[in-house]
Design a protein around this motif. Sequence first.
Motif, PDB file in Angstrom:
ATOM      1  N   LEU A  18       0.820  -1.200   0.000  1.00  0.00           N
ATOM      2  CA  LEU A  18       0.000   0.000   0.000  1.00  0.00           C
ATOM      3  C   LEU A  18       0.858   1.257   0.000  1.00  0.00           C
ATOM      4  O   LEU A  18       1.944   1.272   0.592  1.00  0.00           O
ATOM      5  N   SER A  37      -2.369   7.641  -1.428  1.00  0.00           N
ATOM      6  CA  SER A  37      -3.037   8.038  -2.665  1.00  0.00           C
ATOM      7  C   SER A  37      -2.776   9.511  -2.963  1.00  0.00           C
ATOM      8  O   SER A  37      -2.601  10.325  -2.059  1.00  0.00           O
ATOM      9  N   ILE A  94      -6.395   8.149   2.142  1.00  0.00           N
ATOM     10  CA  ILE A  94      -6.529   6.909   1.373  1.00  0.00           C
ATOM     11  C   ILE A  94      -5.172   6.243   1.187  1.00  0.00           C
ATOM     12  O   ILE A  94      -4.186   6.886   0.802  1.00  0.00           O
ATOM     13  N   GLU A 115      -3.700   3.030  -1.118  1.00  0.00           N
ATOM     14  CA  GLU A 115      -4.105   2.181  -2.230  1.00  0.00           C
ATOM     15  C   GLU A 115      -2.942   1.313  -2.680  1.00  0.00           C
ATOM     16  O   GLU A 115      -1.773   1.667  -2.527  1.00  0.00           O
ATOM     17  N   SER A 116      -3.285   0.158  -3.228  1.00  0.00           N
ATOM     18  CA  SER A 116      -2.265  -0.800  -3.640  1.00  0.00           C
ATOM     19  C   SER A 116      -1.621  -0.373  -4.953  1.00  0.00           C
ATOM     20  O   SER A 116      -2.230   0.319  -5.773  1.00  0.00           O
ATOM     21  N   THR A 126     -12.426  -2.211  -3.440  1.00  0.00           N
ATOM     22  CA  THR A 126     -11.633  -2.577  -4.617  1.00  0.00           C
ATOM     23  C   THR A 126     -12.141  -1.745  -5.793  1.00  0.00           C
ATOM     24  O   THR A 126     -13.330  -1.415  -5.868  1.00  0.00           O
ATOM     25  N   ALA A 180     -15.698   2.190  -7.571  1.00  0.00           N
ATOM     26  CA  ALA A 180     -15.139   1.333  -6.530  1.00  0.00           C
ATOM     27  C   ALA A 180     -16.259   0.592  -5.807  1.00  0.00           C
ATOM     28  O   ALA A 180     -17.365   1.111  -5.627  1.00  0.00           O
ATOM     29  N   LYS A 185      -7.282  -2.548  -7.944  1.00  0.00           N
ATOM     30  CA  LYS A 185      -6.497  -2.106  -6.800  1.00  0.00           C
ATOM     31  C   LYS A 185      -7.325  -2.159  -5.515  1.00  0.00           C
ATOM     32  O   LYS A 185      -8.561  -2.139  -5.543  1.00  0.00           O
ATOM     33  N   ILE A 241      -8.238  -0.324  -1.904  1.00  0.00           N
ATOM     34  CA  ILE A 241      -8.319   1.009  -1.307  1.00  0.00           C
ATOM     35  C   ILE A 241      -8.706   0.865   0.162  1.00  0.00           C
ATOM     36  O   ILE A 241      -9.688   0.184   0.479  1.00  0.00           O
ATOM     37  N   GLU A 269      -9.701   3.463   3.116  1.00  0.00           N
ATOM     38  CA  GLU A 269     -10.037   4.873   3.263  1.00  0.00           C
ATOM     39  C   GLU A 269     -10.596   5.158   4.659  1.00  0.00           C
ATOM     40  O   GLU A 269     -11.456   4.433   5.157  1.00  0.00           O
TER      41      GLU A 269
END
Length: 283
Positions: free
Chosen positions: A133, A136, A187, A189-190, A219, A226, A255, A257, A259
Amino acid sequence: MRFRRSLPLIVRFIELINGCIQFKSSREVSFLDNSQMIGTYQGSSKQGLFGVCAPRCNNDIRCNAIDICFENLKCKLISGRTPLTPGNVSEGVCKRFQMQGCPDGYFFDRKENICIAHNYCNFESDPELTCFLSESLSDEFNWTIHANSTPSFNTGPSSAVNGSYYKYIETSRGEGYRTYISGQRAILESFMKFSDITYCLAMYYHMYGGYINTLTIRTQKGNNTAIDRWKLSGNQGDAWHHLSGVNLPLDSQTKIIIEATKGAYYEGDIAIDSIELLPLACP
């Protein structure tokens, strides 16, 4: 040293009762860490604990390790991975023995008979090579790596769940200190390319305060909308909670997420720690 000298005898005893199943000693873990526990059993002696747990582990396909807790004369059946860190060992120490000798960062999948890699983020190093991760660029503020208590009263954890560090959102800071903008997002994210399979995500979260907003796992495939996979809102008390597993269908275009959103006042710190991602569906 006395324990190390007795280990070959113990292993031979285990082999006799379990058909040559080998257990490899890996590391010390906290007696209080029950996040991967299938069952716990009492023994009458230190060496007897192996005879109590070893056959039970061998007969349960979910079991990949045993914890031998010498001080408390208990043994535990453990499912899954070698723990990320020893954690808080002040209340006693157990010794973990894995079913097979997989390298650090891997665990033994008994169904497939292979060592499987898993990614994790425990925020103990920077950069963290095992973490999947990153921050973002499309949010309003960033997560903060922190140790010990958060700066605000009546919100946030007092320490990490494992190790020294965790990530959290500081809700009393926005465009200016003591600026409260409800709904602002932080956030993670991957950035990895995933295989086209279902993964299992597990983590610890801490949501304590009178103005806790929402923590969400999503995702997103490409530019599509999303999809929420897990969501929790509101005050959950001054404690770390374990999310044991969320199934995430992933592929090379999708990806992950994570949050967190701000509440309307400073008592809204949300923290996360020990995030793990495994390339298989949750049990």
